[in-house]
Motif scaffolding. Structure first.
Motif, PDB file in Angstrom:
ATOM      1  N   ASP A 197     -50.513  -2.972  -5.020  1.00 51.61           N
ATOM      2  CA  ASP A 197     -50.057  -4.298  -4.664  1.00 51.61           C
ATOM      3  C   ASP A 197     -50.951  -4.941  -3.451  1.00 51.61           C
ATOM      4  O   ASP A 197     -50.482  -5.901  -2.907  1.00 51.61           O
ATOM      5  CB  ASP A 197     -48.624  -4.640  -4.448  1.00 51.61           C
ATOM      6  CG  ASP A 197     -47.721  -4.422  -5.654  1.00 51.61           C
ATOM      7  OD1 ASP A 197     -48.181  -4.021  -6.610  1.00 51.61           O
ATOM      8  OD2 ASP A 197     -46.590  -4.107  -5.458  1.00 51.61           O
ATOM      9  N   HIS A 202     -48.886  -6.334  -8.998  1.00 48.65           N
ATOM     10  CA  HIS A 202     -47.503  -6.939  -9.150  1.00 48.65           C
ATOM     11  C   HIS A 202     -47.617  -8.232  -9.636  1.00 48.65           C
ATOM     12  O   HIS A 202     -48.249  -9.082  -9.236  1.00 48.65           O
ATOM     13  CB  HIS A 202     -46.472  -6.765  -7.917  1.00 48.65           C
ATOM     14  CG  HIS A 202     -45.042  -7.218  -8.369  1.00 48.65           C
ATOM     15  ND1 HIS A 202     -44.224  -6.040  -8.633  1.00 48.65           N
ATOM     16  CD2 HIS A 202     -44.631  -8.346  -8.550  1.00 48.65           C
ATOM     17  CE1 HIS A 202     -43.034  -6.733  -8.849  1.00 48.65           C
ATOM     18  NE2 HIS A 202     -43.164  -7.944  -8.618  1.00 48.65           N
ATOM     19  N   CYS A 225     -42.372  -1.590  -3.045  1.00 52.51           N
ATOM     20  CA  CYS A 225     -43.133  -0.810  -4.054  1.00 52.51           C
ATOM     21  C   CYS A 225     -43.973   0.393  -3.589  1.00 52.51           C
ATOM     22  O   CYS A 225     -44.021   1.305  -4.631  1.00 52.51           O
ATOM     23  CB  CYS A 225     -44.283  -1.743  -4.784  1.00 52.51           C
ATOM     24  SG  CYS A 225     -43.210  -3.636  -5.086  1.00 52.51           S
TER      25      CYS A 225
END
Length: 187
Positions: free
Chosen positions: A10, A52, A117
């Motif tokens: 990400d 993401h 994440c």
């Protein structure tokens, strides 16, 4: 040592548009992330980019907004890119299959956000049988509030290290990886 891949989770242009983005924290993180990427390139370690996405969210993570692209300064060439809609990088992405087809057994975790994440990917990766190196200094997070209490980014990072270490991951620094890779290449 087992075959290794670096996960770049990400590290995307979506984040600086968020109201919690803190450029001071980002500037402290950037050199560690950059050094880790440079180390992977030098060692011939495959870099796996994870983005993401949240289609139809009308937010920073909706692909139609044009922000699902590398964060400035991290446009490195990578071995493969996966797009995820869950917090972890494995659910519905094909990542585990790609790693197994490429005989990858160890994952180095880096990216944005430490406790979301990155941590979730470390936990799931461990559950799937991968050895996990979690490089906290190469993960970025931001201050958070809950029930009137402020949790600093450093508090969150320390908590993530606490709950991952010796259960799901080995907590390492970039310097540790540099030393290990230098020893390996000298052998």
């Amino acid at each position: 040592m087992s075959a290794t891949a670096l996960l770049l989770i990400d590290v995307q242009a979506s984040f600086p548009t968020r109201n919690y983005w803190d450029e001071t924290l980002a500037n402290a993180w950037r050199p560690y992330q950059r050094r880790l990427l440079d180390l992977a390139h030098e060692a011939g370690t495959p870099i796996v980019r994870i983005f993401h996405e949240a289609p139809s969210s009308e937010g920073a993570f909706d692909p139609s907004n044009g922000l699902i692209r590398p964060l400035e300064g991290f446009e490195d060439d990578v071995a493969v890119t996966f797009h995820k809609s869950a917090h972890n990088a494995f659910t519905d992405t094909g990542l585990a299959r790609w790693l197994r087809l490429n005989h990858i057994e160890r994952l180095i975790i880096s990216g944005i956000r430490t406790e979301q994440c990155c941590e979730t990917t470390a936990r799931v990766g461990s559950d799937l049988g991968f050895d996990i190196d979690f490089v906290s200094e190469a993960t970025l997070t931001f201050d958070m509030q809950r029930a009137g209490r402020l949790w600093s980014a450093s508090d969150i990072r320390a908590h993530t290290e606490l709950v991952l270490e010796d259960r799901f991951a080995r907590i390492v620094t970039v310097d540790t990886l540099v030393s290990e890779w230098q020893e390996r290449s000298a052998a």
